[in-house]
Motif scaffolding. Structure first.
Motif, PDB file in Angstrom:
ATOM      1  N   SER A   1       0.839  -1.213   0.000  1.00  0.00           N
ATOM      2  CA  SER A   1       0.000   0.000   0.000  1.00  0.00           C
ATOM      3  C   SER A   1       0.865   1.249   0.000  1.00  0.00           C
ATOM      4  O   SER A   1       0.475   2.288  -0.531  1.00  0.00           O
ATOM      5  N   ALA A   2       2.039   1.156   0.633  1.00  0.00           N
ATOM      6  CA  ALA A   2       2.947   2.305   0.681  1.00  0.00           C
ATOM      7  C   ALA A   2       3.817   2.397  -0.571  1.00  0.00           C
ATOM      8  O   ALA A   2       4.692   3.261  -0.664  1.00  0.00           O
ATOM      9  N   GLY A   3       3.575   1.495  -1.536  1.00  0.00           N
ATOM     10  CA  GLY A   3       4.283   1.563  -2.811  1.00  0.00           C
ATOM     11  C   GLY A   3       5.680   0.964  -2.799  1.00  0.00           C
ATOM     12  O   GLY A   3       6.481   1.241  -3.687  1.00  0.00           O
ATOM     13  N   ARG A   4       5.971   0.141  -1.799  1.00  0.00           N
ATOM     14  CA  ARG A   4       7.304  -0.471  -1.732  1.00  0.00           C
ATOM     15  C   ARG A   4       7.463  -1.587  -2.760  1.00  0.00           C
ATOM     16  O   ARG A   4       6.499  -2.269  -3.106  1.00  0.00           O
ATOM     17  N   ASP A   5       8.710  -1.781  -3.185  1.00  0.00           N
ATOM     18  CA  ASP A   5       9.093  -2.966  -3.958  1.00  0.00           C
ATOM     19  C   ASP A   5       9.320  -4.062  -2.909  1.00  0.00           C
ATOM     20  O   ASP A   5      10.310  -4.033  -2.176  1.00  0.00           O
ATOM     21  N   VAL A   6       8.375  -5.011  -2.804  1.00  0.00           N
ATOM     22  CA  VAL A   6       8.420  -6.011  -1.731  1.00  0.00           C
ATOM     23  C   VAL A   6       8.838  -7.374  -2.273  1.00  0.00           C
ATOM     24  O   VAL A   6       8.316  -7.828  -3.290  1.00  0.00           O
ATOM     25  N   VAL A   7       9.755  -8.012  -1.579  1.00  0.00           N
ATOM     26  CA  VAL A   7      10.084  -9.410  -1.857  1.00  0.00           C
ATOM     27  C   VAL A   7       9.733 -10.198  -0.605  1.00  0.00           C
ATOM     28  O   VAL A   7      10.339 -10.015   0.443  1.00  0.00           O
ATOM     29  N   ARG A   8       8.722 -11.047  -0.729  1.00  0.00           N
ATOM     30  CA  ARG A   8       8.320 -11.881   0.399  1.00  0.00           C
ATOM     31  C   ARG A   8       8.852 -13.290   0.185  1.00  0.00           C
ATOM     32  O   ARG A   8       8.642 -13.876  -0.879  1.00  0.00           O
ATOM     33  N   THR A   9       9.525 -13.800   1.181  1.00  0.00           N
ATOM     34  CA  THR A   9      10.134 -15.108   1.017  1.00  0.00           C
ATOM     35  C   THR A   9      10.146 -15.851   2.351  1.00  0.00           C
ATOM     36  O   THR A   9       9.582 -15.373   3.329  1.00  0.00           O
ATOM     37  N   ARG A  10      10.743 -17.042   2.371  1.00  0.00           N
ATOM     38  CA  ARG A  10      10.738 -17.817   3.612  1.00  0.00           C
ATOM     39  C   ARG A  10      11.954 -18.725   3.680  1.00  0.00           C
ATOM     40  O   ARG A  10      12.608 -18.994   2.677  1.00  0.00           O
ATOM     41  N   GLU A  11      12.226 -19.183   4.908  1.00  0.00           N
ATOM     42  CA  GLU A  11      13.307 -20.157   5.096  1.00  0.00           C
ATOM     43  C   GLU A  11      12.843 -21.284   6.005  1.00  0.00           C
ATOM     44  O   GLU A  11      11.961 -21.067   6.839  1.00  0.00           O
ATOM     45  N   PRO A  12      13.442 -22.485   5.941  1.00  0.00           N
ATOM     46  CA  PRO A  12      14.310 -22.836   4.817  1.00  0.00           C
ATOM     47  C   PRO A  12      13.506 -22.784   3.515  1.00  0.00           C
ATOM     48  O   PRO A  12      12.325 -23.120   3.517  1.00  0.00           O
ATOM     49  N   GLY A  13      14.156 -22.369   2.448  1.00  0.00           N
ATOM     50  CA  GLY A  13      13.485 -22.297   1.153  1.00  0.00           C
ATOM     51  C   GLY A  13      13.760 -20.976   0.471  1.00  0.00           C
ATOM     52  O   GLY A  13      14.786 -20.345   0.688  1.00  0.00           O
ATOM     53  N   GLY A  14      12.824 -20.576  -0.384  1.00  0.00           N
ATOM     54  CA  GLY A  14      12.939 -19.290  -1.040  1.00  0.00           C
ATOM     55  C   GLY A  14      13.577 -19.333  -2.421  1.00  0.00           C
ATOM     56  O   GLY A  14      13.574 -18.329  -3.133  1.00  0.00           O
TER      57      GLY A  14
ATOM     58  N   LEU B   1      23.923 -28.192   8.220  1.00  0.00           N
ATOM     59  CA  LEU B   1      24.618 -27.922   6.956  1.00  0.00           C
ATOM     60  C   LEU B   1      23.621 -27.720   5.813  1.00  0.00           C
ATOM     61  O   LEU B   1      23.800 -26.831   4.969  1.00  0.00           O
ATOM     62  N   LEU B   2      22.577 -28.535   5.790  1.00  0.00           N
ATOM     63  CA  LEU B   2      21.572 -28.385   4.722  1.00  0.00           C
ATOM     64  C   LEU B   2      20.831 -27.052   4.849  1.00  0.00           C
ATOM     65  O   LEU B   2      20.570 -26.372   3.851  1.00  0.00           O
ATOM     66  N   VAL B   3      20.509 -26.676   6.085  1.00  0.00           N
ATOM     67  CA  VAL B   3      19.808 -25.398   6.289  1.00  0.00           C
ATOM     68  C   VAL B   3      20.691 -24.234   5.846  1.00  0.00           C
ATOM     69  O   VAL B   3      20.231 -23.301   5.173  1.00  0.00           O
ATOM     70  N   PHE B   4      21.988 -24.298   6.182  1.00  0.00           N
ATOM     71  CA  PHE B   4      22.868 -23.196   5.772  1.00  0.00           C
ATOM     72  C   PHE B   4      23.185 -23.248   4.272  1.00  0.00           C
ATOM     73  O   PHE B   4      23.432 -22.206   3.661  1.00  0.00           O
ATOM     74  N   ALA B   5      23.177 -24.436   3.686  1.00  0.00           N
ATOM     75  CA  ALA B   5      23.346 -24.521   2.229  1.00  0.00           C
ATOM     76  C   ALA B   5      22.157 -23.852   1.537  1.00  0.00           C
ATOM     77  O   ALA B   5      22.316 -23.083   0.580  1.00  0.00           O
ATOM     78  N   ALA B   6      20.967 -24.141   2.054  1.00  0.00           N
ATOM     79  CA  ALA B   6      19.765 -23.505   1.505  1.00  0.00           C
ATOM     80  C   ALA B   6      19.851 -21.988   1.678  1.00  0.00           C
ATOM     81  O   ALA B   6      19.509 -21.216   0.775  1.00  0.00           O
ATOM     82  N   ARG B   7      20.345 -21.562   2.827  1.00  0.00           N
ATOM     83  CA  ARG B   7      20.445 -20.113   3.118  1.00  0.00           C
ATOM     84  C   ARG B   7      21.436 -19.438   2.175  1.00  0.00           C
ATOM     85  O   ARG B   7      21.202 -18.311   1.709  1.00  0.00           O
ATOM     86  N   ARG B   8      22.534 -20.101   1.919  1.00  0.00           N
ATOM     87  CA  ARG B   8      23.530 -19.544   0.999  1.00  0.00           C
ATOM     88  C   ARG B   8      22.896 -19.299  -0.382  1.00  0.00           C
ATOM     89  O   ARG B   8      23.054 -18.231  -0.976  1.00  0.00           O
ATOM     90  N   ASP B   9      22.169 -20.301  -0.870  1.00  0.00           N
ATOM     91  CA  ASP B   9      21.540 -20.161  -2.187  1.00  0.00           C
ATOM     92  C   ASP B   9      20.497 -19.036  -2.160  1.00  0.00           C
ATOM     93  O   ASP B   9      20.418 -18.228  -3.096  1.00  0.00           O
TER      94      ASP B   9
END
Ligand SMILES: Nc1ncnc2c1ncn2[C@@H]1O[C@H](COP(=O)(O)OP(=O)(O)OP(=O)(O)O)[C@@H](O)[C@H]1O
Ligand SMILES: [Mg+2]
Length: 211
Positions: A36-49, A72-80
């Motif tokens: 509503s405020a006109g922002r460029d919004v990126v909505r995402t989630r972890e793990p994932g995204g 390690l898998l969670v941080f690998a996902a986070r890196r990507d």
């Protein structure tokens, strides 16, 4: 000489708390307010995204594995996720809203599963290269209340099937993380009604110039 004005950096907000705390419900309210405020919004989630990170999420949530493999898998996902989504979005000035981030790793793998938090800190430093959220909304409530909310909502995954003691450890690890980095966190009393929680979230963002 013509100079391009420096690009305005984006904002990075994360939402944390135990399962059933109301994170996803209120992420939607923040997204709506920003749009509503006109922002460029990126909505995402972890793990994932990202496509790769979502596949890693599926493994972490459904396959049995030891705590180091899981971390390690969670941080690998986070890196990507950081490399391909979050950092490019922040660089172009977008406001990024992420449903869970690294605090969840400290809370679930560290607090919940008892994995060595110094190893998590090393992975955090390695993967994030100093990147931290500008603000983390921590939705706090007793696990028994959250469990009751979830009871009829859906089938439990590997974490949601854990008992109340697990979630009390997760909750305490979140609170410990907040005590270590108080400037970055805002505590939201998630036991209130949805309208009250929404109001608390929007007031917090307004107070920090994030709305
Ligand atoms: N303040 C509230 N009071 C009562 N019920 C709520 C409140 N906030 C959310 N709920 C309900 O509780 C359930 C869980 O909410 P939600 O999915 O937003 O939690 P979550 O923190 O995202 O959980 P998870 O970590 O498992 O994804 C939903 O059915 C939602 O409608
Ligand atoms: Mg959710």
């Amino acid at each position: 000489m013509n100079q391009t004005p420096p690009q305005r950096a984006g904002r990075f907000i994360t939402v944390e708390g135990i399962d059933g705390a109301g994170k996803t419900t209120h992420v939607q309210a923040v997204e709506d307010a920003w749009r509503s405020a006109g922002r460029d919004v990126v909505r995402t989630r972890e793990p994932g995204g990202t496509p790769l990170a979502e596949r890693l999420r599926d493994m972490v949530l459904h396959e049995p594995m030891d705590a180091l493999t899981e971390s390690l898998l969670v941080f690998a996902a986070r890196r990507d996720h950081l490399h391909t989504v979050i950092e490019p979005a922040l660089a172009r000035g977008a406001w990024v809203l992420c449903d869970r981030f690294t605090d969840a790793t400290f809370a679930y793998q560290g607090g919940g599963r008892g994995f060595d938090m110094t190893v998590l800190s090393q992975l955090e430093a390695w993967v994030q290269q100093g990147r931290q959220p500008d603000l983390t909304l921590l939705f706090d409530l007793p696990p028994v209340v959250a469990a009751e909310r979830l009871r009829q909502a859906r089938q439990p995954d590997r974490f949601e099937a854990q008992d109340g003691h697990f979630f009390e450890r997760v909750r305490q690890a979140y609170l410990q993380r907040m005590a270590e980095q108080p400037h970055r966190f805002a505590l939201i009393d998630a036991q209130q009604s949805p309208d009250q929680v929404r109001e608390a979230v929007l007031q917090t963002l307004t107070a920090r110039g994030l709305l």
